[in-house]
Scaffold this active site. Structure first.
Site, mmCIF file in Angstrom:
data_model
loop_
_atom_site.group_PDB
_atom_site.id
_atom_site.type_symbol
_atom_site.label_atom_id
_atom_site.label_comp_id
_atom_site.label_asym_id
_atom_site.label_seq_id
_atom_site.Cartn_x
_atom_site.Cartn_y
_atom_site.Cartn_z
ATOM 1 N N ARG A 58 -20.698 -5.567 11.330
ATOM 2 C CA ARG A 58 -20.188 -4.541 10.417
ATOM 3 C C ARG A 58 -18.843 -4.065 10.931
ATOM 4 N NH1 ARG A 58 -24.531 -2.306 7.023
ATOM 5 N NH2 ARG A 58 -26.411 -3.439 7.635
ATOM 6 N N ARG B 277 0.815 -1.214 0.000
ATOM 7 C CA ARG B 277 0.000 0.000 0.000
ATOM 8 C C ARG B 277 0.844 1.256 0.000
ATOM 9 N NH1 ARG B 277 -4.932 -2.339 2.494
ATOM 10 N NH2 ARG B 277 -6.494 -0.731 2.667
#
Ligand code: AP5
Length: 216
Positions: free
Chosen positions: A160, A88
């Site tokens: 979530r 990344r």
């Protein structure tokens, strides 16, 4: 074959990596999964990473590269790898080259999943997973056939991610633009980058990836 799936948060890296695992028996190495497991287990890495991840910023290069190194060390040489969410940063890309060389592997292809950012916020904020088996769902795109019951394992509890809120997603995207997108030219110079349209339906994206891998 060793490949990188590159794309902003919500582009579908995890979705497509899971399909490659099923179809080809490859191994998905997701630094996001590894870090969330470390946070849940409250390991020293997890304790350091938690607040950074909650803000949507990047965890240190040393930590994530060490996680990847350890996974590759434990993997049989013939098993292909999908790097999902890693590298990344430019530094991680350099570290990955060294880690691959150390384990006698080479990078075969980088697949960039291109997407529209506003659509990504909708995708991410609506997603959730089965708390038992990890199967992924979405409020609008993919609900279980029987609402409230996982199609795969019959579980009835869902969760979530804490960083799947609009504010954090915007930070994650800014991090992608500033630190991750600039590593693409490095791989372009090697002639190993392919692009797929991540706005297409999930099956169409999978087909496009299969076509790329068939030619690689
Ligand atoms: P990470 O877990 O890697 O998150 P991310 O890159 O933000 O990616 P996501 O998992 O959110 O998205 P995805 O592309 O996998 O999309 P998905 O398939 O789920 O990282 C989390 C955090 O950990 C980072 O913010 C950072 O703090 C830290 N971290 C991790 N790696 C790091 C590293 N290397 N260095 C430093 N820090 C690191 O799809 C999203 C939704 O869309 C799903 O609901 C799916 O069903 C749906 N969907 C997918 N494709 C389609 C489609 N074609 N059409 C319609 N819906 C679709």
């Amino acid at each position: 074959m060793n490949i990188i799936l590159l794309g902003p948060p919500g582009a579908g890296k995890g979705t497509q990596a899971a399909r490659l695992v099923e179809r080809h028996g490859m191994r998905q190495l997701s630094t996001g999964h590894m870090l969330r497991a470390a946070v849940a287990a409250q390991t020293p890495v997890g304790l350091e990473a938690k607040a950074i991840m909650d803000r949507g910023e990047l965890v240190s290069d040393e930590i994530v590269s060490a996680l990847i190194d350890a996974e590759l060390a434990a993997l049989a040489p013939g098993v292909g790898v999908i790097f999902d969410g890693y590298p990344r940063t430019a530094e991680q890309a350099v570290q990955l080259d060294a880690i691959l060389a150390k384990h006698g592997r080479k990078l075969d292809r980088v697949i960039e999943i291109g997407v529209d950012e506003d659509e990504l916020v909708h995708r991410i904020v609506g997603r959730y997973t089965c708390a038992t088996c990890g199967e992924g769902y979405h409020d609008d795109f993919k609900q279980p056939k029987l609402l409230g019951t996982c199609d795969k394992c019959g579980g009835t509890t869902f969760k979530r991610r804490k960083d799947d809120n609009e504010e954090t997603v915007r930070t994650r995207m800014a991090e992608y633009r500033a630190k991750t997108a600039p590593i693409l030219p490095l791989y372009e110079a090697r002639g190993i980058v392919s692009r797929v349209d991540g706005m297409a339906p999930i099956d169409a994206v999978s087909e496009a990836i299969e076509a790329i891998l068939a030619k690689a």
